[in-house]
Design an enzyme around this catalytic site. Structure first.
Site, PDB file in Angstrom:
ATOM      1  N   HIS D  17       2.028  -0.142   0.798  1.00  0.00           N
ATOM      2  CA  HIS D  17       2.166   0.642   2.298  1.00  0.00           C
ATOM      3  C   HIS D  17       3.196  -0.120   3.119  1.00  0.00           C
ATOM      4  O   HIS D  17       3.932   0.178   3.692  1.00  0.00           O
ATOM      5  CB  HIS D  17       0.801   0.315   3.157  1.00  0.00           C
ATOM      6  CG  HIS D  17      -0.304   1.358   2.683  1.00  0.00           C
ATOM      7  ND1 HIS D  17      -1.524   0.725   2.411  1.00  0.00           N
ATOM      8  CD2 HIS D  17      -0.047   2.649   2.156  1.00  0.00           C
ATOM      9  CE1 HIS D  17      -2.394   1.674   2.093  1.00  0.00           C
ATOM     10  NE2 HIS D  17      -1.615   2.824   1.735  1.00  0.00           N
ATOM     11  N   LYS D  41     -14.832   9.500   4.175  1.00  0.00           N
ATOM     12  CA  LYS D  41     -14.318   8.510   3.081  1.00  0.00           C
ATOM     13  C   LYS D  41     -14.704   7.279   2.775  1.00  0.00           C
ATOM     14  O   LYS D  41     -14.830   6.650   2.161  1.00  0.00           O
ATOM     15  CB  LYS D  41     -12.716   8.297   3.315  1.00  0.00           C
ATOM     16  CG  LYS D  41     -11.854   9.305   2.871  1.00  0.00           C
ATOM     17  CD  LYS D  41     -10.462   9.180   2.596  1.00  0.00           C
ATOM     18  CE  LYS D  41      -9.568  10.136   2.070  1.00  0.00           C
ATOM     19  NZ  LYS D  41      -8.223   9.751   1.580  1.00  0.00           N
ATOM     20  N   ARG D  90       3.921   8.201  -5.480  1.00  0.00           N
ATOM     21  CA  ARG D  90       3.731   7.367  -6.384  1.00  0.00           C
ATOM     22  C   ARG D  90       3.499   7.983  -7.827  1.00  0.00           C
ATOM     23  O   ARG D  90       4.418   7.685  -8.779  1.00  0.00           O
ATOM     24  CB  ARG D  90       2.441   6.414  -6.352  1.00  0.00           C
ATOM     25  CG  ARG D  90       2.439   5.189  -6.674  1.00  0.00           C
ATOM     26  CD  ARG D  90       1.090   4.585  -6.376  1.00  0.00           C
ATOM     27  NE  ARG D  90       0.233   5.367  -6.314  1.00  0.00           N
ATOM     28  CZ  ARG D  90      -1.396   5.167  -5.744  1.00  0.00           C
ATOM     29  NH1 ARG D  90      -1.601   4.183  -5.446  1.00  0.00           N
ATOM     30  NH2 ARG D  90      -2.171   6.380  -5.859  1.00  0.00           N
ATOM     31  N   SER D 128      -5.109   1.082  -2.224  1.00  0.00           N
ATOM     32  CA  SER D 128      -6.288   0.624  -1.368  1.00  0.00           C
ATOM     33  C   SER D 128      -7.537   0.386  -2.307  1.00  0.00           C
ATOM     34  O   SER D 128      -8.241  -0.279  -2.279  1.00  0.00           O
ATOM     35  CB  SER D 128      -6.496   1.313  -0.211  1.00  0.00           C
ATOM     36  OG  SER D 128      -5.610   1.161   0.625  1.00  0.00           O
TER      37      SER D 128
END
Lengths: 165, 165, 165, 165, 165, 165
Positions: D17, D41, D90, D128
């Site tokens: 990030h 989430k 990614r 993460s």
């Protein structure tokens, strides 16, 4: 002044390319469209012709200039003072190739970054080679290349067909 | 009468192609196998030879005919009255290319739709180019091309090998 | 008579689903839309509500009926006499999952084949979950779900919001 | 003034990030990092904690501010006057999801475009959830999250472990 | 004794190849690097030159030998007594092609299995063709090919450039 | 002695897993099957049951042992002295996830490498979750899980069905 470089073969410029040009030019102060002089790809149009077609399509756009180069993209980028390379992404296989190129370019010249725009849905099937294939057999190219260059593409088809005879 | 078109290069027809032909022919009343006359691909077999091999493989199938074409697939589809184009899907890169072709075909001729069959697992690694590569070096082609054409493929290998000498 | 089965959760039916229904119904004599009773997915609409929305959307289509099932898709397909399962394909990750399901279904019931339609470009970003997300925050759902059910989706949002309070 | 929005969950901010933040902030005059308040989430850190961690990591960066939002990303983008949404790419599955989101966002608000940066190779495996998984089992998080927040992540692990007992 | 075969074109060997060689050689007792004599690919270096470059790079590695072959990979594998073929995986399109090759090889010779290593992140953008492209335009090849062969690659560039004149 | 670790959830072991176990065990001197104690995945079978099923399936295999672990895979790998982690690859989305995990594992413990086998074509659609879905509705599981554990899977289905009532 933020300068962007949009490199490609543009043989010829499509509606998908034009879409990226419009969107990218709003992100930078000056967008240089760099026509790659790549003899290996057997283009239909010469570098000069491809630049001319791009100029027709972009003549009313502010801050957009057309240029050409051979050699490494980052070397041309540095020469024109670009801080960002702009690329369009259409499909997954595009993505992998573009990712690899962005990584090698970053290694060769860390001061130039690459940003990607994704092609608008209505142009997701448009490419220069599809446009040439359709034009070659007299199909309808109106959803594929900008109006300003349709006659040029049709004329090139007739010229190439004559050459074969 | 529902007519389907199964276009391809078929250089030569494989067990994977035969699988799609059998399954697609049960979906339509008449299935036309359209052999693409694409000079750019440097085929081993001429269009006539490829049609002959397909006729050997499909001679006992009801409602299957073999034809050839050049030009745009949708133009040939319209000529033969097809309402559906049939394609086989094997891998992700296949899928992306096929999706793009289906979209441009839909744009060129909205009256013809494209449907996809996924290759049966036992043929998931089979392709014409793999079959030719294996045949070229004398490998076992029995799981790759239909029995009816194995001798033709072996004979073509010998003929091409002579030509090189 | 050729019977097709279009299975799914349809929570709720989208413009992408409707596109597949229209195209698939022209391929078969009768198309059964099979609403999957899958408690694991926490749907917004009950099976009965989802069937009712589908009936609104398909009420003028010939040869299209709405039904529901739980259990294995091929078991329901065999029960209704389907010879083909119809699925829409949007993206690469869709493709891999759908390919796996088609292969297991073929193993469980070789008499039922699966054919795929690719979503039309204008619906390539449309899904039930995107439609619900946009509706939840009061966004414009007009390009996402058919006109006949927009009020139902908005009403369901208000109802769910109340339930939370 | 060109304003960019970098939306995400940031639970917690990673080195990947931070890499995108640094590169994106050089493309726009002001970059707003928008922390999504997504209760679905089950984040480890509250929205306030995630904003605090981002402020630690970006405190020496010019033109970078941290904010939070719920609802649709384009609604927040319009509220803060953003002309561009920034996202990192990614992997291929990232790409497909991001492409779909960019298309729906473009439909909902054509005045905001989305540009993508590809993650630098050294952070290509960083996320993460990986950082949390490694931290949970006492692994080395030094190549995963910025130095400024490593103690915070370790402290959160101890706190969560206590809660389980 | 467990013998592994690492087949490829190696035109020329890159840092990515060397990474796979080191890792694969620790998995088997003897690793044979098989240089494919594939005339179709228009290599820069002859088979003998490519073997010589590989010998320079591997001269201090235990249990690594360099050989060449034409024909089917599994035929060469059987000739040298290999029980395993080693391949590196970089990207998704690599993966699909490699999967297909592994499956056909397994069919042709079930006694030889294929195992894959994934390229280390720092070499994820490295390939022989990228190295040649960068070398051709005088770019920095130090992160692309091993130190032992950099002068050979530069010398080949000068030699090829002369040939064109 | 070369020790390999094959980690997974194995809920339950499938024919695809067994295929990888057989092939991987011929590559190393000792293969440890590590059953991951991952409470988050809501497994049908307890860790002990999953180990018992694996022992039934591998009882005649030389050099294969079954163990369990929680925590990071590389920590367990180091504890048992493994030099290589073994994983099976089936599809593109598998590949991306596995690549990311291999990269983080390499970072956490550079002395352990990861090698991949690709699933044999006949098991390309087989997974634990598909097997459970088919078993749940009384479908034919004979091509999905090894014979030794079919009764165990069916018994578990009956037991779970009772629990729901």
């Amino acid at each position: 002044m933020k300068i962007g470089l949009y490199p490609g073969t543009f043989d010829p410029v499509t509606l998908g390319h034009r879409d990226i040009i419009i969107r990218a030019s709003s992100l930078v102060d000056k967008l240089v469209i760099g026509v790659l002089n790549n003899s290996a790809k057997n283009p239909w149009f010469s570098v000069e012709e491809r630049m001319e077609l791009l100029r027709k399509v972009t003549k009313d756009m502010q801050g957009v200039v057309v240029d050409s180069f051979d050699g490494l993209t980052v070397d041309f980028g540095n020469k024109i003072g670009a801080s960002v390379i702009v690329r369009g992404l259409r499909a997954v296989t595009d993505f992998e190739y573009e990712l690899q190129i962005a990584q090698i370019n970053h290694r060769l010249s860390p001061n130039i970054d690459t940003v990607f725009f994704t092609t608008s849905v209505e142009y997701s099937y448009v490419s220069s080679s599809i446009a040439k294939e359709v034009a070659k057999y007299g199909g309808d190219i109106s959803g594929l290349v900008p109006e300003e260059i349709r006659d040029d593409l049709r004329a090139k088809c007739r010229q190439l067909a004559k050459g074969v005879q």
